[in-house]
Design a protein around this motif. Structure first.
Motif, PDB file in Angstrom:
ATOM      1  N   MET A 239      85.834  68.825  96.475  1.00 47.11           N
ATOM      2  CA  MET A 239      84.639  68.909  95.643  1.00 47.11           C
ATOM      3  C   MET A 239      84.191  70.352  95.468  1.00 47.11           C
ATOM      4  O   MET A 239      83.676  70.732  94.410  1.00 47.11           O
ATOM      5  N   GLY A 240      84.381  71.167  96.489  1.00 49.68           N
ATOM      6  CA  GLY A 240      84.062  72.580  96.346  1.00 49.68           C
ATOM      7  C   GLY A 240      84.919  73.234  95.278  1.00 49.68           C
ATOM      8  O   GLY A 240      84.425  73.964  94.409  1.00 49.68           O
ATOM      9  N   ALA A 241      86.239  72.959  95.314  1.00 46.09           N
ATOM     10  CA  ALA A 241      87.148  73.542  94.339  1.00 46.09           C
ATOM     11  C   ALA A 241      86.875  73.015  92.932  1.00 46.09           C
ATOM     12  O   ALA A 241      86.942  73.764  91.947  1.00 46.09           O
ATOM     13  N   LEU A 242      86.541  71.727  92.837  1.00 55.42           N
ATOM     14  CA  LEU A 242      86.298  71.122  91.524  1.00 55.42           C
ATOM     15  C   LEU A 242      85.067  71.717  90.860  1.00 55.42           C
ATOM     16  O   LEU A 242      85.086  72.044  89.667  1.00 55.42           O
ATOM     17  N   THR A 243      83.985  71.866  91.598  1.00 53.66           N
ATOM     18  CA  THR A 243      82.773  72.420  90.997  1.00 53.66           C
ATOM     19  C   THR A 243      82.906  73.918  90.751  1.00 53.66           C
ATOM     20  O   THR A 243      82.346  74.440  89.782  1.00 53.66           O
ATOM     21  N   ARG A 244      83.662  74.592  91.600  1.00 52.88           N
ATOM     22  CA  ARG A 244      83.863  76.039  91.419  1.00 52.88           C
ATOM     23  C   ARG A 244      84.736  76.332  90.199  1.00 52.88           C
ATOM     24  O   ARG A 244      84.430  77.226  89.410  1.00 52.88           O
ATOM     25  N   GLY A 245      85.794  75.544  90.034  1.00 52.30           N
ATOM     26  CA  GLY A 245      86.756  75.882  89.001  1.00 52.30           C
ATOM     27  C   GLY A 245      86.620  75.129  87.698  1.00 52.30           C
ATOM     28  O   GLY A 245      87.086  75.612  86.656  1.00 52.30           O
ATOM     29  N   VAL A 246      85.968  73.950  87.718  1.00 52.27           N
ATOM     30  CA  VAL A 246      85.922  73.120  86.518  1.00 52.27           C
ATOM     31  C   VAL A 246      84.494  72.769  86.119  1.00 52.27           C
ATOM     32  O   VAL A 246      84.009  73.151  85.043  1.00 52.27           O
ATOM     33  N   VAL A 247      83.804  72.034  86.978  1.00 56.28           N
ATOM     34  CA  VAL A 247      82.493  71.489  86.610  1.00 56.28           C
ATOM     35  C   VAL A 247      81.471  72.592  86.377  1.00 56.28           C
ATOM     36  O   VAL A 247      80.740  72.587  85.376  1.00 56.28           O
ATOM     37  N   GLY A 248      81.393  73.543  87.297  1.00 57.03           N
ATOM     38  CA  GLY A 248      80.399  74.605  87.172  1.00 57.03           C
ATOM     39  C   GLY A 248      80.538  75.411  85.897  1.00 57.03           C
ATOM     40  O   GLY A 248      79.566  75.580  85.154  1.00 57.03           O
ATOM     41  N   PRO A 249      81.736  75.910  85.583  1.00 53.07           N
ATOM     42  CA  PRO A 249      81.888  76.649  84.318  1.00 53.07           C
ATOM     43  C   PRO A 249      81.621  75.789  83.086  1.00 53.07           C
ATOM     44  O   PRO A 249      80.965  76.241  82.141  1.00 53.07           O
ATOM     45  N   LEU A 250      82.118  74.528  83.058  1.00 52.32           N
ATOM     46  CA  LEU A 250      81.923  73.678  81.887  1.00 52.32           C
ATOM     47  C   LEU A 250      80.455  73.321  81.670  1.00 52.32           C
ATOM     48  O   LEU A 250      79.990  73.224  80.531  1.00 52.32           O
ATOM     49  N   ALA A 251      79.731  73.129  82.766  1.00 51.04           N
ATOM     50  CA  ALA A 251      78.322  72.745  82.667  1.00 51.04           C
ATOM     51  C   ALA A 251      77.406  73.932  82.396  1.00 51.04           C
ATOM     52  O   ALA A 251      76.201  73.753  82.199  1.00 51.04           O
ATOM     53  N   GLY A 252      77.945  75.137  82.383  1.00 52.62           N
ATOM     54  CA  GLY A 252      77.120  76.319  82.169  1.00 52.62           C
ATOM     55  C   GLY A 252      76.477  76.848  83.429  1.00 52.62           C
ATOM     56  O   GLY A 252      75.704  77.818  83.380  1.00 52.62           O
ATOM     57  N   TYR A 253      76.777  76.227  84.572  1.00 51.06           N
ATOM     58  CA  TYR A 253      76.138  76.651  85.825  1.00 51.06           C
ATOM     59  C   TYR A 253      76.641  78.023  86.279  1.00 51.06           C
ATOM     60  O   TYR A 253      75.887  78.816  86.838  1.00 51.06           O
ATOM     61  N   ARG A 254      77.914  78.288  86.044  1.00 52.37           N
ATOM     62  CA  ARG A 254      78.443  79.599  86.429  1.00 52.37           C
ATOM     63  C   ARG A 254      77.747  80.695  85.641  1.00 52.37           C
ATOM     64  O   ARG A 254      77.342  81.724  86.209  1.00 52.37           O
ATOM     65  N   GLY A 255      77.582  80.492  84.339  1.00 51.01           N
ATOM     66  CA  GLY A 255      76.904  81.483  83.509  1.00 51.01           C
ATOM     67  C   GLY A 255      75.468  81.690  83.921  1.00 51.01           C
ATOM     68  O   GLY A 255      74.967  82.822  83.943  1.00 51.01           O
ATOM     69  N   ARG A 256      74.784  80.594  84.279  1.00 49.76           N
ATOM     70  CA  ARG A 256      73.388  80.727  84.688  1.00 49.76           C
ATOM     71  C   ARG A 256      73.282  81.467  86.017  1.00 49.76           C
ATOM     72  O   ARG A 256      72.388  82.284  86.215  1.00 49.76           O
ATOM     73  N   ALA A 257      74.192  81.160  86.947  1.00 49.44           N
ATOM     74  CA  ALA A 257      74.190  81.870  88.227  1.00 49.44           C
ATOM     75  C   ALA A 257      74.439  83.362  88.013  1.00 49.44           C
ATOM     76  O   ALA A 257      73.762  84.214  88.619  1.00 49.44           O
ATOM     77  N   LEU A 258      75.389  83.698  87.146  1.00 45.26           N
ATOM     78  CA  LEU A 258      75.670  85.107  86.874  1.00 45.26           C
ATOM     79  C   LEU A 258      74.471  85.796  86.232  1.00 45.26           C
ATOM     80  O   LEU A 258      74.161  86.957  86.552  1.00 45.26           O
ATOM     81  N   ALA A 259      73.779  85.090  85.335  1.00 45.73           N
ATOM     82  CA  ALA A 259      72.602  85.688  84.695  1.00 45.73           C
ATOM     83  C   ALA A 259      71.501  85.947  85.717  1.00 45.73           C
ATOM     84  O   ALA A 259      70.855  87.013  85.693  1.00 45.73           O
ATOM     85  N   ASN A 260      71.268  85.000  86.620  1.00 46.49           N
ATOM     86  CA  ASN A 260      70.243  85.205  87.640  1.00 46.49           C
ATOM     87  C   ASN A 260      70.626  86.315  88.611  1.00 46.49           C
ATOM     88  O   ASN A 260      69.776  87.113  89.036  1.00 46.49           O
ATOM     89  N   LEU A 261      71.893  86.386  88.970  1.00 42.86           N
ATOM     90  CA  LEU A 261      72.348  87.460  89.850  1.00 42.86           C
ATOM     91  C   LEU A 261      72.203  88.815  89.184  1.00 42.86           C
ATOM     92  O   LEU A 261      71.824  89.807  89.828  1.00 42.86           O
TER      93      LEU A 261
END
Length: 299
Positions: A42-64
């Motif tokens: 589940m860690g790998a799935l959300t890191r590599g697939v779900v997070g980027p597709l859902a926009g969560y990676r982009g939001r985390a990068l923007a907040n950082l």
């Protein structure tokens, strides 16, 4: 743990039903795996697939970038990846609450808060634990439950009622009643405290009716609910944290010294400072995906 199916699901839109079905498939697939493998999956799935597709990676990068513009981009990307990995692990751990409890069966409680907690229990004094979306916020509740404490909680319901129904069930299974934010839930939470109960509040979400408190260098609207209730019911206010270890499975459970009673704002400022210290030490374990720095009221 099978997903609850003995009660009719709450109503949902077509998109909510689609998301819920997809999540059930993913969780069901993970739950068929041995515990350590499912958590890593589940860690790998959300890191590599779900997070980027859902926009969560982009939001985390923007907040950082907002909070740490001085960090080089590779460091922000590495932290964002760790955030998504921790999110996926936490999600499946909380659905796997029996296995998580077994994983935590021998974990000690560090920090100076345990003697204060024992004293409060002996006196029948209410206790409010404050924590944030850091590591796995359910880990301390598991460990304290093993030590004989019954701990409820006040939580914010998810936007998707179908997903919320089975995720809330995972919290209720651990220890003590859980109450959704809102008039009915808050009344139940208050009654629980007034009777000498113990419960947890996660205070690191944007609160439209809160007060602006500096958080990681920028003002953030912060609810004073925990401090208000602690003062009203003479409850002990204890911060606790479940910090993930480098192996991805174990946790350091920290129960800190109580926050002294003062004004509600001063108490939440102190709670915020303690959370900031933990984030500074473990930046990849806080959920940078939250819209924490929305427009401050009156600005």
């Amino acid at each position: 743990m099978p997903l609850p199916a003995d009660e009719p699901p709450p109503p949902g839109t077509a998109s909510e039903r689609t998301l819920d079905r997809a999540l059930r498939v993913v969780i069901g697939t993970a739950m068929a795996m041995p515990y350590a493998r499912r958590v890593a999956f589940m860690g790998a799935l959300t890191r590599g697939v779900v997070g980027p597709l859902a926009g969560y990676r982009g939001r985390a990068l923007a907040n950082l970038a907002l909070i740490h513009p001085d960090w080089p981009l590779p460091r922000r990307r590495a932290v964002a990846a760790e955030v998504l990995d921790n999110w996926g692990r936490t999600l499946i751990e909380n659905y796997s609450w029996r296995e998580l409890g077994a994983q935590l069966a021998v974990e000690p409680v560090a920090g100076g808060g345990l003697p204060h907690l024992e004293e409060a229990r002996a006196a029948g004094r209410p206790v409010i634990f404050v924590t944030g979306h850091l590591g796995n916020h359910e880990a301390p509740r598991h460990v304290l439950t093993r030590l004989g404490y019954s701990i409820g909680g006040l939580y914010r319901e998810m936007d998707n009622p179908l997903v919320n129904a089975h995720y809330a069930a995972t919290m209720a299974e651990v220890s003590g009643p859980v109450f959704p934010k809102g008039r009915r839930g808050t009344l139940g939470f208050v009654r629980h405290l007034a009777g000498g109960g113990m419960a947890t509040i996660l205070f690191d979400l944007h609160a439209y009716d809160g007060v602006p408190i500096p958080f990681l260098g920028r003002p953030a609207m912060t609810a004073t609910t925990a401090a208000d209730l602690a003062l009203r019911y003479d409850a002990l206010l204890l911060p606790y944290w479940g910090l993930r270890r480098a192996d991805g499975l174990g946790f350091d459970v920290m129960l800190e010294e109580p926050i002294p009673h003062a004004t509600p704002r001063a108490m939440m400022e102190e709670a915020t400072r303690r959370l900031e210290a933990r984030i500074a030490a473990h930046p990849g374990q806080w959920f940078w995906v939250h819209r924490r720095w929305k427009r401050v009221r009156g600005a």
